[in-house]
Scaffold this active site. Structure first.
Site, PDB file in Angstrom:
ATOM      1  N   MET A  90      -7.592   9.759 -33.709  1.00 49.44           N
ATOM      2  CA  MET A  90      -8.935   9.513 -33.468  1.00 49.44           C
ATOM      3  C   MET A  90      -9.789   9.753 -34.316  1.00 49.44           C
ATOM      4  O   MET A  90      -9.792  10.491 -35.200  1.00 49.44           O
ATOM      5  CB  MET A  90      -9.222  10.457 -32.068  1.00 49.44           C
ATOM      6  CG  MET A  90     -10.501  10.255 -31.410  1.00 49.44           C
ATOM      7  SD  MET A  90     -11.841  11.524 -32.445  1.00 49.44           S
ATOM      8  CE  MET A  90     -11.850  12.765 -31.517  1.00 49.44           C
ATOM      9  N   LYS A 185     -22.109  14.889 -22.155  1.00 57.57           N
ATOM     10  CA  LYS A 185     -22.529  16.321 -22.434  1.00 57.57           C
ATOM     11  C   LYS A 185     -24.262  16.535 -21.598  1.00 57.57           C
ATOM     12  O   LYS A 185     -24.784  15.257 -21.767  1.00 57.57           O
ATOM     13  CB  LYS A 185     -22.610  16.718 -23.789  1.00 57.57           C
ATOM     14  CG  LYS A 185     -22.951  18.148 -23.854  1.00 57.57           C
ATOM     15  CD  LYS A 185     -22.892  18.472 -25.510  1.00 57.57           C
ATOM     16  CE  LYS A 185     -23.173  20.310 -25.499  1.00 57.57           C
ATOM     17  NZ  LYS A 185     -23.138  20.482 -27.049  1.00 57.57           N
ATOM     18  N   HIS A 222     -18.115  20.814 -21.702  1.00 56.76           N
ATOM     19  CA  HIS A 222     -19.515  20.146 -21.260  1.00 56.76           C
ATOM     20  C   HIS A 222     -19.608  19.839 -19.816  1.00 56.76           C
ATOM     21  O   HIS A 222     -20.782  20.086 -19.114  1.00 56.76           O
ATOM     22  CB  HIS A 222     -19.355  18.779 -21.797  1.00 56.76           C
ATOM     23  CG  HIS A 222     -19.408  18.770 -23.440  1.00 56.76           C
ATOM     24  ND1 HIS A 222     -19.319  17.615 -23.981  1.00 56.76           N
ATOM     25  CD2 HIS A 222     -19.614  19.872 -24.104  1.00 56.76           C
ATOM     26  CE1 HIS A 222     -19.280  18.091 -25.456  1.00 56.76           C
ATOM     27  NE2 HIS A 222     -19.530  19.173 -25.538  1.00 56.76           N
ATOM     28  N   ASP A 259     -17.432  26.172 -26.626  1.00 50.81           N
ATOM     29  CA  ASP A 259     -16.444  25.893 -27.521  1.00 50.81           C
ATOM     30  C   ASP A 259     -15.497  26.744 -27.823  1.00 50.81           C
ATOM     31  O   ASP A 259     -14.943  26.894 -28.794  1.00 50.81           O
ATOM     32  CB  ASP A 259     -16.635  24.773 -28.587  1.00 50.81           C
ATOM     33  CG  ASP A 259     -17.459  23.671 -28.555  1.00 50.81           C
ATOM     34  OD1 ASP A 259     -17.343  23.309 -27.331  1.00 50.81           O
ATOM     35  OD2 ASP A 259     -18.566  23.212 -29.341  1.00 50.81           O
TER      36      ASP A 259
END
Ligand code: GLT
Ligand code: MN
Ligand code: MN
Length: 396
Positions: A90, A185, A222, A259
């Protein structure tokens, strides 16, 4: 001491350069860890059994690098990835750090900023293609507002759509078979971010020119910041074939985007998430990479960063084993079976399958007794306790 939960590339775990490369700076404090180069990060990830490494353009190539500098950096990096036996599944574009994006990128009211953002995203996509990425993530961190006096949000959404349409058309015209994964988010760094949840994104995708090449990249933190059930967001995406990528981490409701190490908060939520992603519940598994978008506590030194990364992967594997044991547990199976009724002859789909109008009329004419149906309990207390006992390690 190696054990069954030690990660290996076949587990398809990935990390962003920005995750293990996070130096512990926060809005109130300076970095606490020395910088590691992208090459050191890749080597470290290879050593601990990760499968892939993901990146923003500027995690690797500094903003404003000349073309020869850029090419040299990318060639060296590609070699390091190959030497570590890893891949880059990615890639994404940083459309949030430079001051030019202070009022948005694709949703800026200034068409020059939108054009610059599209141009930068094109270069990000080219970089991804060069490194072999198949998925391009779009996280619109600056796509939002502090005051709605600034613009009509309907304009912002229309500009967002135009920019993504341009990028879809351009990608197809290059002959690249890429998938775009849009990440929602609710806020931070903007007061409010447009398209704040995975559900908003899923609808927005259907309004694009090429919805088939766009899906979502939901992030635990999120959706949790918005007070929502992450599993349900992922389920909705899976159910319509739109789970193109996933950002695994941990978060407590009501806090800034933490996170945290995967599974370190809401362990039960993480358990049901892994169970669904792994297909333990009798449905097909999610086929994409298991990506961790998290970082180590600010208290950690570089060794602590690798403890953090190993911890994400080990917790995922422990939870996958627990989920399999839960689904194989005879008492669990009996309770689930006791609540699963055959769809025939009452399910709406079965009724509607023949002639739709007649099927609907059959439902209208059914004699149903709500009191007798309601008399039965579902045994979810016992079922949840069984899940907890599997999780706490006293069963299975
Ligand atoms: C940034 C953000 C993440 C996104 C990354 C991709 S960048 O770290 O907080 O949630 O997934 O742009
Ligand atoms: Mn993310
Ligand atoms: Mn986050």
């Amino acid at each position: 001491m190696p054990d069954a939960f030690d990660p290996s590339p076949s587990d398809r775990f990935t990390f962003g350069l920005w995750t293990v490369g996070n130096r512990g700076a926060d809005p109130f404090g300076l970095p606490v860890r020395p910088a590691m180069t992208p090459l050191q990060l890749v080597q470290g990830l290879g050593r601990i059994g990760a499968w892939g490494v993901n990146l923003h353009d500027n995690d690797l190539v500094p903003f404003g690098a000349t073309a020869p500098e850029r090419d040299r950096i990318v060639t060296e990096f590609a070699r390091a990835v190959a030497d570590a036996g890893m891949c880059v599944p990615m890639a994404t574009t940083n459309l949030f750090s430079h001051p030019v994006f202070r009022d948005g990128a694709f949703t800026s009211s200034d068409p020059r900023v939108r054009a610059f953002a599209v141009q930068k995203a094109m270069q990000g996509i080219e970089l991804g293609v060069e490194l072999g990425a198949r998925t391009i993530v779009f996280w619109g961190g600056r796509e939002g507002a502090e005051t709605d006096a600034c613009r009509d949000p309907r304009d912002a959404i229309a500009w967002y759509r135009e920019c993504l349409n341009v990028l879809c058309h351009w990608t197809r015209s290059q002959g690249w078979d890429l998938r775009f994964a849009l990440e929602a988010k609710p806020n931070e760094p903007r007061g409010d971010i447009y398209l704040p949840t995975t559900g908003h994104m899923l609808h927005f995708i259907q309004t694009l020119d090429h919805p088939q090449m766009c899906g979502v990249n939901p992030e635990v933190a999120h959706e949790t910041m918005a007070g929502l059930n992450f599993l349900h967001a992922v389920a909705q995406a899976m159910e319509c074939g739109k789970l193109f990528h996933v950002d695994l981490n941990a978060q407590r409701i009501g806090k800034f985007d933490q996170d945290l190490r995967f599974g370190s908060e809401d362990l039960k939520g993480a358990f049901f998430l892994v169970r669904m992603l792994e297909g333990c519940s009798g449905r097909p598994a999610y086929e994409g990479p298991r990506h961790f978008d998290a970082h180590a506590y600010r208290t950690e030194d570089p060794d602590g960063v690798w403890d953090f990364a190993r911890g994400c992967m080990r917790t995922y594997k422990v939870l996958a084993a627990k989920a399999r044991a839960f689904d194989a547990d005879p008492e669990v199976r009996a309770i689930i079976a006791g609540n699963a009724f055959a769809d025939e002859p009452l399910g709406c789909a079965a009724m509607l399958s023949a002639t739709q109008g007649a099927g609907a009329s059959r439902i209208r004419a059914l004699a149903l007794d709500p009191d007798s149906i309601a008399a039965r309990g579902h045994r979810y207390e016992r079922l949840d306790q069984l899940a907890m006992e599997h999780l706490m390690g006293v069963r299975g």
